[in-house]
Design an enzyme around this catalytic site. Sequence first.
Site, PDB file in Angstrom:
ATOM      1  N   PHE A 175       1.428   8.267  -0.742  1.00  0.00           N
ATOM      2  CA  PHE A 175       1.175   6.975  -0.660  1.00  0.00           C
ATOM      3  C   PHE A 175      -0.715   6.923  -1.305  1.00  0.00           C
ATOM      4  CE2 PHE A 175       4.106   6.387   2.962  1.00  0.00           C
ATOM      5  CZ  PHE A 175       5.103   6.270   1.730  1.00  0.00           C
ATOM      6  N   TRP A 186       0.682  -1.264  -0.196  1.00  0.00           N
ATOM      7  CA  TRP A 186      -0.081   0.009   0.070  1.00  0.00           C
ATOM      8  C   TRP A 186       0.871   1.173   0.111  1.00  0.00           C
ATOM      9  CZ3 TRP A 186      -0.430   4.241   3.325  1.00  0.00           C
ATOM     10  CH2 TRP A 186      -1.341   4.880   3.261  1.00  0.00           C
ATOM     11  N   HIS A 187       2.283   1.027   0.568  1.00  0.00           N
ATOM     12  CA  HIS A 187       2.897   2.339   0.799  1.00  0.00           C
ATOM     13  C   HIS A 187       3.706   2.803  -0.544  1.00  0.00           C
ATOM     14  CE1 HIS A 187       2.650   0.877   5.012  1.00  0.00           C
ATOM     15  NE2 HIS A 187       2.657   2.262   5.231  1.00  0.00           N
ATOM     16  N   GLY A 188       3.785   1.854  -1.471  1.00  0.00           N
ATOM     17  CA  GLY A 188       4.160   2.128  -2.624  1.00  0.00           C
ATOM     18  C   GLY A 188       4.496   1.202  -3.636  1.00  0.00           C
TER      19      GLY A 188
END
Lengths: 548, 627
Positions: free
Chosen positions: A548, A346-348
């Site tokens: 994000f 989800w962060h990248g």
Amino acid sequence: MLFVSFDFLLFIIPVLLITWGLAQAAVARTLFLIGASYFFYMAGPLTEPLPAPWYYVGLLVVSTVLDFVCSGKIHRYAPYLDHPDRAKAELARRTRNGWLLLSLIGNLGLLAYFKYTNFLLEAFGDIAAVFGVEMLMPHLQLILPVGISFYTFQSLSYTIDVWRGRLTPEPSFRRFALFVVFFPQLVAGPIVRASEFLPQLHRRPNLRAERMREGLFRIFKGLVKKAILGDWIAASFTDAVFANPGTYSSLEVLLALYAFTLQLYADFAGYSDIAIGVARLLGYEIPENFDRPHQAKNVGEFWRRWHMTLSTWLRDYLFFPLGGSRGSRARTYFNLWLTMFLVGMWHGASWNFVIYSNIQALAILFNRWNRIRERSFDVHTLIGWALGLVVLPAVSYWLCTATLRLDHETSLWLALAAIATFVVVALLPRRGGWLNTVMHILLTFHFTVLSRVFFRADDLDTSRQMIAKLVEFDGLGLREGLLTPWLWAALIGGMAYHFTPKRWVDVVAYRVFCKLPGVVLGMLLCAIGVLIMKLLSGAPRAFIYFQF
Amino acid sequence: MGQDRNQPDPRRGLLDGEESHTRIVLEGREDPNEVYPTGTFRTVVSGMMTVIALLGLSYLLPTLADAGVLADGPLVAVARDARPWTPKDPVPFWNLVGRELLGEGSQAEAEASAVDEFAALAAAEVAAESEADTEAGPLPEPEPEVAPPDPVDLIPAYRPHPDDSAPVERTIENVDALKPFYAALTRTELRFSGAITRATHYGDSAIGNDGITAAIRHKMQARFGDAGHGFHLLGRPNMSYRHRDVEFDIKSRFSQCYIIQGCRPDGHYGLGGTTFYSTGGAEISLATGRKGNFGRKVSHLEVWYAGTPRGGNLRVKIDRDEPIVVSTRSEALEDRWFVAEVPEGAHEISVRAAGGGRVRAYGIVLERKTPGVVWDGMSQIGAFTRRMLNFDEGHFQSQLRRRQTNLVVLMFGGNDMYAGLKLDVYKKDYGELLRRVRAVNPKLACLVMAPLDHGEHDGNRIVTRPIVPKIVEAQREVALAEGCAFWDSYQAMGGPGSMGRWARSNPRLGSGDLAHLTHHGHKVIGSMVYRALMAGYIEFRQSVAGSPQAELERLAGPLPQRYPPTPAKDPTDTGKAVDTVDTVDTVDTADTGNTEPAPAPQPNSAPTPTSAQSTSTTETDGSSDVP
């Protein structure tokens, strides 16, 4: 719009005054807040690179309408699920699933398109190259809409809860629209679920003097964290090192990793504090997002304390529906891995995050195996030991040589370090005296710090450089002038603050804060503002989690 | 204080709990008659009013002072500084108000696209590189080499080159200082046998990763011929030390002493600024590149090392040949070289510390015999300029002399900016460094490249750090005073604020730290330097056209001599120790103006220190050979 900016000050004062002034007019207040939230989303300051044009707000509107319509349809067919006519029940089930699928495809499709398309193309090309097929993959010039990762999950929670029958649909589109766009948490969380926020819109905003003070306290706390420990450390130190790690010494790179760990926490937790504080001033409650995560004694506990609204979202909407830990051990491990992998991704979208996500997921799997191992000795335990002592170093070695292109000697050392870490953590008793607790906290903390290489580095090459720097410790020390005494003070003070008992701030400092009159608070706020201007030369950085 | 049994385990992980089921019904309406308690907003509103009042004062006081109503005292100064917004800042809510309502969007977008000029340059360079890479073979030789003409023969007129049409972004100042280099380059272009033109490029992290240096090397070699990669260290003093066009592998690491650490009391760091040590077992290999167009062939290999009283053996192995063991033992500390000739082609040389004592070595040179250019990348990551003075002067000069380099390039200043330096001291240090370089040989040209722009945030803008133009000016002053040429990298980038523009370009040219360049940025700067050098070269060629060839020799000295290979002690005795090899030059060319090195000593002859300085360092070395 950025919280730590003059624009936000100009925005929030009239918004608060008008909202309070509309205390008796629920409809007008809701409509006003919707308008203010859209304005907040569209009217960001001039930044480099240029912000996304205002009309990207259209995606937000699409998401809002899509989920409102889908959930309404889903709810409409709910009574037919138990219909005695099985054909009707089946039709109702299919129809509901269809609307849910539409919502999922719509929301996740937009997220995937804007956030993951380029990485998927790159990954496809890379994988094809492994099999000897050279493909020149296109790179799309996409602008990531601000906050899409947050509002997508937020509005999805509503549709899924309605589909699961845990929430009745919101009859008022007005209220639902406010839930999706409520500006304090719109662009960077916390991720608020419909079940947490929509019921509040059916009541009067909870405005009392005590809550106002709490809100102000959170804003002050967040400002200090966000601007001084977050932005300033980044602008003064970590950004430079991560941009060109090869030009810094091993000690400087290591220090940058610690500094980034503090910076990231301060940046995100500070933003969340401000969001929670502003929401309280408006009379609403949004959930906590952090609980002193670096005081965690294991990785599982860390993720319960870090970005709690994301990790619990994936737990409740993915891990549990997959069966949680109720199935076989293998299935449970798979569920754990998938959930943590998605938390990471989800962060990248990059190979760096693929590695980061897998490291976190494997740590969670190890954590679970280690606890079961304590209770019984069986084949499961043996498999774990075999994996830890043979497969883990082998994979580490392969990762270091093939992916990170480190030399064989360095890779061998890292593989041995992986074994050593595995053995030490496995043999360290889970419970014990204070020394045991300190050991657990230190191990968890350093695991987090070191894995941040993949979180922060721009690409795999940068990660490789940083890891090689750390392993091939050059002993060159720190260069003159890189860290000022004030920066040292911020780093040490910030880190020490994190490990102090929570009540020191939440109770003791708050008690002192409550005794200060409004005029003094106003003066303090101005002093902090001037300090921020001086420290950052008037340039608030974009919030890390915006990307994000 | 026991733990409550009903409390969850504080150590529980995120995924340890059980799912809970609750159903929420969204219903009900607000009670319109509910009123908020008295004093609900008191604290917040009074705080808000204070903020508004203070904000107002921060604008009112300077306005009154500007109008002459109020004296301009400290209070006004504080108020002026405390203003969160000034008319030169972008209008608040810019994305909506400024961009759309005030029509500033197109201007901002135009400014954002201004960097496209550099970006296009970068894209062109990258495309050219990709195209060249796809050919995946060594460069074709420009023309067959010819025997050097008689001194009375005339220098032919300059033949235009396709690159000549490219505009020159920034010319070189005091370009006449490069005449010796251009004279050497002329002989190289005319393909005289043995006409290799060498440049030795020192610098800080700006040239780290062999970025700018490789970009220049490629341009020069593509035009004048590839005479080899040049000098490479025996290890990596830092992780940025990565050269292009060679395959370098550390099988087992040497210990090292890097010049910025000041760890060698004798100042003998070797040409590349790092000395490597091992008592045995350390091993590295260096091979010609396997991809790309450059560095694919080699025919002349040199290992640069030190002879020391307690020196051990170096095992040198070329390809799959039997290894040669080179003894590094000598009576006193001295510079030595092992030289090998191989058939031209792809080769690998490995160097291993083979015991028998502690070996101390510096690096490897990969070259060819064909006329061409060699551009040594000598990055000293993290170095202040003054760290170059850590070299023993005699040693530094003898190393450069042995290298027979035609041009020394210096690109420092990036770290000096952060050192709180005094410009007078800085100029003195830089001047001393240039004097040492100039003293190597009057026919050695020197070029000072200014540091890159270094940016910092100022409001929403990225501006140049105030120290940058000062350092650039100091370097210009010293370079010109010492008879060196000067190239202003800072102005070439675009001057004030250029790093911000470079960092915003697509592809990105400046890195996020606003102090370094990206891979693309290196190529752009490298191309700019190349074009600036060529502008001076064309001018030089036009000025000497029709002059006798002796003019070239007068300017650049005789053609460089090729050092003969180091003979083994006994041709049938490979694998045994070679007692001595080429030792330090014995002719002080600084006095004679003669660049010709002394003939290599005969095998087994005793090494001879060159000068009083070398002798004295030998004494120092005898007492301490450990870093």
